[in-house]
Design a protein around this motif. Structure first.
Motif, PDB file in Angstrom:
ATOM      1  N   ARG A  82       0.886  -1.194  -0.087  1.00 14.00           N
ATOM      2  CA  ARG A  82       0.065   0.055  -0.096  1.00 14.00           C
ATOM      3  C   ARG A  82       0.854   1.231   0.113  1.00 14.00           C
ATOM      4  NH1 ARG A  82      -5.415   0.404   3.546  1.00 14.00           N
ATOM      5  NH2 ARG A  82      -6.244   2.572   2.786  1.00 14.00           N
ATOM      6  N   GLU A  83       1.859   1.324   0.778  1.00 12.94           N
ATOM      7  CA  GLU A  83       2.780   2.376   0.836  1.00 12.94           C
ATOM      8  C   GLU A  83       3.407   2.550  -0.777  1.00 12.94           C
ATOM      9  OE1 GLU A  83       6.070   1.846   3.645  1.00 12.94           O
ATOM     10  OE2 GLU A  83       4.717   2.021   5.302  1.00 12.94           O
ATOM     11  N   ALA A  84       3.892   1.673  -1.188  1.00 13.45           N
ATOM     12  CA  ALA A  84       4.243   1.650  -2.580  1.00 13.45           C
ATOM     13  C   ALA A  84       3.361   2.349  -3.812  1.00 13.45           C
ATOM     14  CB  ALA A  84       4.999   0.596  -3.159  1.00 13.45           C
ATOM     15  N   LEU A  85       2.100   1.954  -3.497  1.00 12.83           N
ATOM     16  CA  LEU A  85       1.225   2.461  -4.341  1.00 12.83           C
ATOM     17  C   LEU A  85       0.798   4.024  -4.022  1.00 12.83           C
ATOM     18  CD1 LEU A  85      -1.852  -0.178  -4.410  1.00 12.83           C
ATOM     19  CD2 LEU A  85      -0.016   0.298  -6.051  1.00 12.83           C
ATOM     20  N   THR A  86       0.728   4.392  -2.743  1.00 17.50           N
ATOM     21  CA  THR A  86       0.681   5.580  -2.492  1.00 17.50           C
ATOM     22  C   THR A  86       1.767   6.640  -2.904  1.00 17.50           C
ATOM     23  OG1 THR A  86      -0.884   4.919  -0.359  1.00 17.50           O
ATOM     24  CG2 THR A  86       0.388   7.203  -0.372  1.00 17.50           C
ATOM     25  N   ALA A  87       2.988   6.023  -2.824  1.00 16.87           N
ATOM     26  CA  ALA A  87       4.034   7.028  -3.288  1.00 16.87           C
ATOM     27  C   ALA A  87       4.094   7.199  -4.833  1.00 16.87           C
ATOM     28  CB  ALA A  87       5.331   6.255  -2.900  1.00 16.87           C
ATOM     29  N   ALA A  88       3.636   6.167  -5.270  1.00 15.93           N
ATOM     30  CA  ALA A  88       3.325   6.163  -6.853  1.00 15.93           C
ATOM     31  C   ALA A  88       2.058   7.050  -7.313  1.00 15.93           C
ATOM     32  CB  ALA A  88       3.421   4.869  -7.451  1.00 15.93           C
ATOM     33  N   GLY A  89       1.243   7.489  -6.354  1.00 15.98           N
ATOM     34  CA  GLY A  89       0.010   8.160  -6.745  1.00 15.98           C
ATOM     35  C   GLY A  89      -1.135   7.368  -7.420  1.00 15.98           C
ATOM     36  N   LEU A  90      -1.064   6.087  -7.089  1.00 16.62           N
ATOM     37  CA  LEU A  90      -2.155   5.189  -7.364  1.00 16.62           C
ATOM     38  C   LEU A  90      -3.121   4.968  -6.171  1.00 16.62           C
ATOM     39  CD1 LEU A  90      -0.013   2.659  -9.268  1.00 16.62           C
ATOM     40  CD2 LEU A  90      -1.637   4.167 -10.554  1.00 16.62           C
ATOM     41  N   PRO A  91      -4.336   4.455  -6.496  1.00 14.48           N
ATOM     42  CA  PRO A  91      -5.196   4.392  -5.484  1.00 14.48           C
ATOM     43  C   PRO A  91      -5.117   2.813  -4.815  1.00 14.48           C
ATOM     44  CG  PRO A  91      -6.389   4.099  -7.520  1.00 14.48           C
ATOM     45  CD  PRO A  91      -5.086   4.933  -7.696  1.00 14.48           C
ATOM     46  N   PHE A  92      -5.474   2.617  -3.629  1.00 18.29           N
ATOM     47  CA  PHE A  92      -5.427   1.403  -2.999  1.00 18.29           C
ATOM     48  C   PHE A  92      -6.940   0.778  -3.075  1.00 18.29           C
ATOM     49  CE2 PHE A  92      -6.456  -1.266   0.749  1.00 18.29           C
ATOM     50  CZ  PHE A  92      -5.520  -2.217   0.404  1.00 18.29           C
ATOM     51  N   ASP A  93      -7.087  -0.378  -3.920  1.00 18.91           N
ATOM     52  CA  ASP A  93      -8.047  -0.992  -4.049  1.00 18.91           C
ATOM     53  C   ASP A  93      -8.236  -2.418  -3.014  1.00 18.91           C
ATOM     54  OD1 ASP A  93     -10.375  -2.243  -4.748  1.00 18.91           O
ATOM     55  OD2 ASP A  93      -9.895  -2.509  -7.122  1.00 18.91           O
ATOM     56  N   ALA A  94      -8.934  -2.246  -2.005  1.00 24.12           N
ATOM     57  CA  ALA A  94      -9.015  -3.630  -1.317  1.00 24.12           C
ATOM     58  C   ALA A  94      -9.542  -4.587  -1.817  1.00 24.12           C
ATOM     59  CB  ALA A  94      -9.811  -3.350  -0.159  1.00 24.12           C
ATOM     60  N   GLY A  95     -10.229  -4.569  -3.054  1.00 24.48           N
ATOM     61  CA  GLY A  95     -10.659  -5.823  -3.731  1.00 24.48           C
ATOM     62  C   GLY A  95      -9.407  -6.632  -4.427  1.00 24.48           C
ATOM     63  N   LEU A  96      -8.422  -6.118  -4.450  1.00 21.39           N
ATOM     64  CA  LEU A  96      -7.172  -6.625  -5.162  1.00 21.39           C
ATOM     65  C   LEU A  96      -6.373  -7.443  -4.013  1.00 21.39           C
ATOM     66  CD1 LEU A  96      -6.144  -3.771  -7.851  1.00 21.39           C
ATOM     67  CD2 LEU A  96      -7.052  -6.183  -8.380  1.00 21.39           C
ATOM     68  N   VAL A  97      -6.658  -7.226  -3.057  1.00 23.91           N
ATOM     69  CA  VAL A  97      -6.002  -7.823  -1.753  1.00 23.91           C
ATOM     70  C   VAL A  97      -6.760  -9.237  -1.525  1.00 23.91           C
ATOM     71  CG1 VAL A  97      -5.177  -7.858   0.426  1.00 23.91           C
ATOM     72  CG2 VAL A  97      -5.197  -5.727  -1.121  1.00 23.91           C
ATOM     73  N   LEU A  98      -6.426 -10.471  -1.832  1.00 20.48           N
ATOM     74  CA  LEU A  98      -7.089 -11.662  -1.719  1.00 20.48           C
ATOM     75  C   LEU A  98      -6.555 -12.602  -0.819  1.00 20.48           C
ATOM     76  CD1 LEU A  98      -9.278 -13.186  -2.888  1.00 20.48           C
ATOM     77  CD2 LEU A  98      -7.675 -14.398  -4.637  1.00 20.48           C
ATOM     78  N   PRO A  99      -7.093 -12.899   0.453  1.00 15.96           N
ATOM     79  CA  PRO A  99      -6.489 -13.563   1.419  1.00 15.96           C
ATOM     80  C   PRO A  99      -6.726 -14.985   0.914  1.00 15.96           C
ATOM     81  CG  PRO A  99      -8.007 -12.082   2.463  1.00 15.96           C
ATOM     82  CD  PRO A  99      -8.290 -11.934   0.764  1.00 15.96           C
ATOM     83  N   VAL A 100      -6.050 -16.001   1.650  1.00 10.54           N
ATOM     84  CA  VAL A 100      -5.924 -17.521   1.314  1.00 10.54           C
ATOM     85  C   VAL A 100      -6.073 -17.961   2.436  1.00 10.54           C
ATOM     86  CG1 VAL A 100      -4.582 -17.094  -0.862  1.00 10.54           C
ATOM     87  CG2 VAL A 100      -3.416 -17.522   1.507  1.00 10.54           C
ATOM     88  N   GLY A 101      -6.598 -19.640   2.383  1.00 13.82           N
ATOM     89  CA  GLY A 101      -6.750 -20.234   3.354  1.00 13.82           C
ATOM     90  C   GLY A 101      -5.571 -20.733   3.816  1.00 13.82           C
ATOM     91  N   ALA A 102      -4.419 -21.049   3.296  1.00 13.48           N
ATOM     92  CA  ALA A 102      -3.021 -21.503   3.307  1.00 13.48           C
ATOM     93  C   ALA A 102      -2.259 -21.183   2.339  1.00 13.48           C
ATOM     94  CB  ALA A 102      -3.154 -22.947   3.474  1.00 13.48           C
ATOM     95  N   TYR A 103      -0.909 -21.293   2.531  1.00 16.21           N
ATOM     96  CA  TYR A 103       0.315 -20.782   1.799  1.00 16.21           C
ATOM     97  C   TYR A 103       0.609 -21.742   0.852  1.00 16.21           C
ATOM     98  CZ  TYR A 103      -0.349 -16.032   3.580  1.00 16.21           C
ATOM     99  OH  TYR A 103      -0.805 -14.682   3.963  1.00 16.21           O
TER     100      TYR A 103
ATOM    101  N   TRP B 146       0.735 -24.262  -2.895  1.00 13.51           N
ATOM    102  CA  TRP B 146       0.465 -24.283  -4.483  1.00 13.51           C
ATOM    103  C   TRP B 146      -0.662 -24.226  -4.792  1.00 13.51           C
ATOM    104  CZ3 TRP B 146       5.792 -25.144  -5.601  1.00 13.51           C
ATOM    105  CH2 TRP B 146       6.443 -25.871  -4.904  1.00 13.51           C
ATOM    106  N   GLN B 147      -1.630 -24.998  -4.348  1.00 13.19           N
ATOM    107  CA  GLN B 147      -3.207 -24.966  -4.723  1.00 13.19           C
ATOM    108  C   GLN B 147      -3.897 -23.756  -4.317  1.00 13.19           C
ATOM    109  OE1 GLN B 147      -1.705 -27.099  -2.831  1.00 13.19           O
ATOM    110  NE2 GLN B 147      -2.956 -27.819  -0.837  1.00 13.19           N
ATOM    111  N   ASP B 148      -3.383 -23.116  -3.092  1.00  8.01           N
ATOM    112  CA  ASP B 148      -3.992 -21.875  -2.785  1.00  8.01           C
ATOM    113  C   ASP B 148      -3.606 -20.572  -3.882  1.00  8.01           C
ATOM    114  OD1 ASP B 148      -5.445 -22.600  -0.107  1.00  8.01           O
ATOM    115  OD2 ASP B 148      -3.406 -23.211   0.011  1.00  8.01           O
ATOM    116  N   GLY B 149      -2.454 -20.878  -4.144  1.00  2.00           N
ATOM    117  CA  GLY B 149      -2.028 -19.892  -5.197  1.00  2.00           C
ATOM    118  C   GLY B 149      -2.818 -20.137  -6.647  1.00  2.00           C
ATOM    119  N   ALA B 150      -2.947 -21.108  -6.921  1.00  3.03           N
ATOM    120  CA  ALA B 150      -3.590 -21.368  -8.280  1.00  3.03           C
ATOM    121  C   ALA B 150      -4.911 -20.940  -8.064  1.00  3.03           C
ATOM    122  CB  ALA B 150      -3.499 -23.073  -8.595  1.00  3.03           C
ATOM    123  N   ARG B 151      -5.552 -21.456  -6.804  1.00  2.00           N
ATOM    124  CA  ARG B 151      -7.218 -20.948  -7.004  1.00  2.00           C
ATOM    125  C   ARG B 151      -7.388 -19.210  -6.866  1.00  2.00           C
ATOM    126  NH1 ARG B 151      -7.962 -25.493  -3.712  1.00  2.00           N
ATOM    127  NH2 ARG B 151      -6.797 -24.360  -1.604  1.00  2.00           N
TER     128      ARG B 151
END
Length: 336
Positions: free
Chosen positions: A203-224, A226-231
């Motif tokens: 979020r800090e990098a986006l702010t410094a670049a003048g870009l809005p933060f979109d919480a919809g682009l932050v996707l939690p996962v159940g675990a970390y 391979w299959q969680d990344g694919a889903r």
């Protein structure tokens, strides 16, 4: 078989007292260079070796330490364990490995000394612990925390600067012209764990670049895994508009995402850029090879083992927080 040389034998050979030999072995400061050289010459000539086991028994210690990690089949923890074992071996210690399964009950058992009859202290990588768990732990057991720290202070800790690392990874993606960057495994609420810290750096990098933060682009996962990344990658591709880059918060998620993108006919780094965290060995051999944040695992292990041994020797010393280094390794998944 010849008898094993003793301190007394070294002292006679060097022409000094046994106490002087002990001072040299323990690296005491008030020994002249000439005497130190004479004792070292005697040690080398006789093949004398310090009886570490005997010393530890006299001190009421086992010479063993415990490393408690969530999952050994997650490459980061397996690679970290290798470095911890190597450093402990260098210092004459043996490592007991305990897999917690990211279970709070198992982490609490490690924190409260489930095997204190075998171990002098614990290096613990917590996932499920809560702040009050640390506040109420048994202070007689030396503990060093790795990675996540549920609360500030009170326990020695070794980690990397997660906020800065994620900010730098995001800045790298922004420098490639990517402006719709999704965070796979991120979090915008909940307790202040690694996922929150890395999302904060993003979020800090986006702010410094003048870009809005979109919480919809932050996707939690159940675990970390391979299959969680694919889903997660498949879900993000179905959004309108889809992201043009993925900042994955570990390499397992990133490698799983690469597979999902391939199956959906998306090119990397053509259609999307992908970055990971941890620099596990597999990241160098994926197709494309994976850009990743590389924590200095050797430094983390060295700091953790040395902090623990210092805590064992000095239980009342001030608590310390060690920050290990990291770097961004640019590979093919972001045009490297």
């Amino acid at each position: 078989m010849a008898a094993r040389p003793r301190i007394k034998d070294v002292a006679e050979y060097a022409g000094v007292s046994p106490k002087t030999v002990s001072n040299v072995i323990n690296n005491f400061e008030h020994v002249s260079d000439r005497t130190r050289a004479a004792v070292q010459e005697a040690i080398d000539a006789l093949g004398y070796r310090v009886n570490v086991a005997g010393r530890q028994l006299r001190q009421g210690r086992t010479g063993m330490i415990t490393l408690a990690v969530p999952e050994l089949d997650v490459a980061y923890f397996a690679e970290l364990a290798k470095h911890v074992i190597a450093e402990a071996d260098r210092l004459g210690r043996t490592v007991l490995i305990h897999q917690t399964g990211a279970s709070r009950e198992s982490e609490l058992a490690a924190l409260h000394g489930f095997d204190t009859q075998f171990s002098d202290g614990v290096i613990l990588s917590p996932i499920a612990l809560r702040p009050r768990d640390l506040a109420t732990r048994d202070r007689r057991l030396p503990v060093v925390l790795l990675g996540e720290r549920p609360a500030d202070g009170g326990t020695d800790h070794v980690g990397i600067d997660n906020v800065r690392a994620a900010r730098e990874a995001t800045e790298h993606l922004l420098s490639r012209g990517r402006t719709r960057i999704a965070v796979v495994g991120g979090a915008v609420r909940g307790r202040q764990g690694t996922d929150r810290l890395r999302t904060e750096g993003y979020r800090e990098a986006l702010t410094a670049a003048g870009l809005p933060f979109d919480a919809g682009l932050v996707l939690p996962v159940g675990a970390y895994h391979w299959q969680d990344g694919a889903r997660a990658a498949a879900e993000l591709l179905d959004r309108t508009p889809p992201p043009d880059a993925l900042l994955c918060l570990n390499d397992h998620l990133a490698l799983g995402a690469l597979r999902a993108l391939h199956e959906r006919g998306r090119t990397v780094p053509g259609d999307l850029d992908v970055t990971g965290f941890d620099d596990i060995e597999a990241s160098r051999f994926s197709v494309p090879s994976l850009t990743t944040v590389a924590p200095d695992k050797r430094e983390i292990a060295r700091s953790a083992v040395n902090l623990l041994l210092e805590r064992i020797d000095a239980p009342d010393a001030a608590m310390r927080d060690e920050i290990a280094g990291h770097r961004i390794i640019v590979r093919e998944s972001t045009g490297g």
